[in-house]
Design an enzyme around this catalytic site. Structure first.
Site, short mmCIF file in Angstrom:
data_model
loop_
_atom_site.label_atom_id
_atom_site.label_comp_id
_atom_site.label_asym_id
_atom_site.label_seq_id
_atom_site.Cartn_x
_atom_site.Cartn_y
_atom_site.Cartn_z
N LYS A 67 86.38 18.10 16.33
CA LYS A 67 87.05 18.47 17.59
C LYS A 67 85.98 19.05 18.50
O LYS A 67 85.21 19.92 18.08
CB LYS A 67 88.15 19.49 17.36
N ASN A 159 101.49 43.42 24.50
CA ASN A 159 100.36 42.64 25.02
C ASN A 159 99.51 43.53 25.91
O ASN A 159 100.04 44.37 26.62
CB ASN A 159 100.88 41.44 25.84
N GLY A 220 93.63 35.48 16.60
CA GLY A 220 92.89 35.38 17.87
C GLY A 220 91.38 35.29 17.71
O GLY A 220 90.70 34.68 18.53
P1 NAD Z 1 95.45 32.83 26.85
O1 NAD Z 1 94.27 32.89 27.72
O2 NAD Z 1 96.62 32.01 27.24
O3 NAD Z 1 95.99 34.33 26.57
C1 NAD Z 1 95.05 35.35 26.25
C2 NAD Z 1 95.71 36.47 25.47
O4 NAD Z 1 94.72 37.45 25.15
C3 NAD Z 1 96.76 37.22 26.26
O5 NAD Z 1 97.65 37.83 25.34
C4 NAD Z 1 95.95 38.26 27.01
O6 NAD Z 1 96.71 39.37 27.42
C5 NAD Z 1 94.94 38.64 25.94
N1 NAD Z 1 93.64 39.06 26.47
C6 NAD Z 1 92.89 38.45 27.40
N2 NAD Z 1 91.73 39.10 27.58
C7 NAD Z 1 91.76 40.16 26.74
C8 NAD Z 1 90.86 41.21 26.45
N3 NAD Z 1 89.70 41.32 27.06
N4 NAD Z 1 91.23 42.12 25.52
C9 NAD Z 1 92.41 42.03 24.87
N5 NAD Z 1 93.29 41.03 25.09
C10 NAD Z 1 92.97 40.12 26.02
O7 NAD Z 1 94.90 32.40 25.40
P2 NAD Z 1 95.64 31.68 24.22
O8 NAD Z 1 95.55 30.21 24.40
O9 NAD Z 1 96.98 32.28 24.00
O10 NAD Z 1 94.68 32.08 23.00
C11 NAD Z 1 94.60 33.43 22.57
C12 NAD Z 1 93.40 33.59 21.68
O11 NAD Z 1 93.58 32.82 20.50
C13 NAD Z 1 92.09 33.13 22.31
O12 NAD Z 1 91.13 34.13 22.15
C14 NAD Z 1 91.71 31.91 21.52
O13 NAD Z 1 90.32 31.73 21.40
C15 NAD Z 1 92.36 32.19 20.17
N6 NAD Z 1 92.67 30.98 19.41
C16 NAD Z 1 92.39 30.98 18.09
C17 NAD Z 1 92.66 29.84 17.34
C18 NAD Z 1 92.41 29.83 15.87
O14 NAD Z 1 92.53 28.80 15.23
N7 NAD Z 1 92.11 30.97 15.29
C19 NAD Z 1 93.21 28.71 17.96
C20 NAD Z 1 93.53 28.77 19.30
C21 NAD Z 1 93.27 29.91 20.02
#
Ligand code: NAD
Length: 320
Positions: A67, A159, A220
């Protein structure tokens, strides 16, 4: 090669199929039939974006590929979601490119499926309260997938940006579950299962806030430097992950590993639980699943969706 456009994925892939594909590939990893390749993930110095590749090979399903994509935090101003990715599958017999599959919805489904697999295998018996930390794009998928595998009676949510909490309220309403926005001490004290899915770079959930038998799916943290949990909480919990090497390098466990409060011997691949080689929760008070997101998850759901797309004539064939 085949192209499966992003717009077709919603009509092809279900959360149930994603759960089955992800659980099967975690089992294949544990039995040595599937392995991930080292992850490349770089800050490209443009648009604050993180871009990279996650790949692997599953010999049991003959899924080979990667990916490519990442996280563009400023995409909302372009009315695009922040995650953008495409999965490329290759013919394991010849090396020819087999398919390009839209990866955005698949990423959300496979990430939610991973935490749901962890909840199925690790949640304390009788778990009734789901706690959600994070209200971004992924959070709704996470809540829906958790509700499929658990008998939750209510949802608590927090959040860092409270203005986003309506997403959690709306998703809980869609699932017919009461929702309450709360502060973290209450969430940690009352929730039996907690999912964290934020872009945090500092601990949000603190050790003293988590009370009683709890399962935490920390979803996350997928990059060096990111962090959602207090390392003291990690150090006192029974630890599981999708892949141990990723969890201590780019996942949530990187911090407790760096400060030497845990070693890789303290972390179990969830596949070991799935194939019956590890007891799972046992007598642990707190279990944590560090879902770092492995390339094989992407290949598993993309492989499944390619077959469905070909059957339903939703895949476009092009010469390359
Ligand atoms: P998004 O941008 O739609 O939402 C971001 C989320 O993180 C919100 O809840 C926001 O309030 C919070 N946030 C933003 N900046 C922040 C900060 N500096 N400190 C604390 N919280 C903060 O993102 P999303 O698509 O919902 O993805 C959320 C996270 O999950 C991302 O970091 C992404 O990389 C991670 N993710 C992980 C996987 C995995 O397989 N582990 C897969 C997809 C996404």
């Amino acid at each position: 090669m085949w192209i499966v456009p992003e717009k077709e994925i919603a009509g092809l892939m279900t959360p149930e199929a994603a759960f089955d594909a992800v659980q099967a590939v975690f089992a294949a990893m544990a039995s040595g039939e599937a392995s991930n390749f080292p992850v490349v993930r770089e800050a490209i110095g443009h648009e604050d974006a993180l871009y990279g590749f996650k790949g692997g090979f599953d010999r049991s399903a003959l899924n080979l590929g990667l990916k490519a994509g990442g996280y563009w935090p400023n995409n909302q101003k372009r009315e695009l979601i922040n995650h953008q990715s495409t999965v490329f599958l290759f013919d394991a017999d010849t090396g020819r490119v087999q398919a390009a599959v839209g990866g955005n919805l698949l990423t959300a489904l496979r990430t939610a499926a991973a935490s749901a697999v962890s909840i199925r295998h690790l949640a304390p018996e009788g778990a009734k309260v789901l706690g959600m930390i994070g209200a971004g794009h992924q959070s709704a998928f996470q809540m829906r997938a958790a509700a499929r595998v658990g008998n939750f009676e209510r949802v608590l949510g927090w959040n860092p940006h409270p203005e986003m909490l309506s997403r959690l309220a709306d998703t809980a309403a869609e699932l017919g579950l009461p929702f309450e926005a709360v502060e973290l001490p209450r969430l940690g004290a009352e929730a039996d299962v907690i999912i964290s899915i934020t872009s945090a770079f500092e601990p949000l959930l603190l050790d003293g806030q988590v009370k009683g038998r709890t399962h935490i799916a920390a979803m996350g943290t997928d990059t060096k430097g990111k962090q959602e949990l207090d390392p003291k909480l990690v150090a006192r919990s029974r630890l599981f992950t999708d892949e141990v090497a990723q969890s201590v390098s780019i996942g949530e466990f990187q911090h407790a590993f760096t400060d030497k409060s845990i070693s890789t011997d303290d972390v179990t691949a969830i596949g070991q639980v799935i194939i019956g080689q590890h007891q799972g929760r046992g007598d642990a008070e707190v279990t944590i699943f560090d879902g770092t997101g492995v390339g094989l998850q992407d290949l598993a759901v993309a492989g499944a969706v390619l077959e469905l797309a070909k059957q339903q004539k939703k895949a476009v064939e092009v010469d390359i």
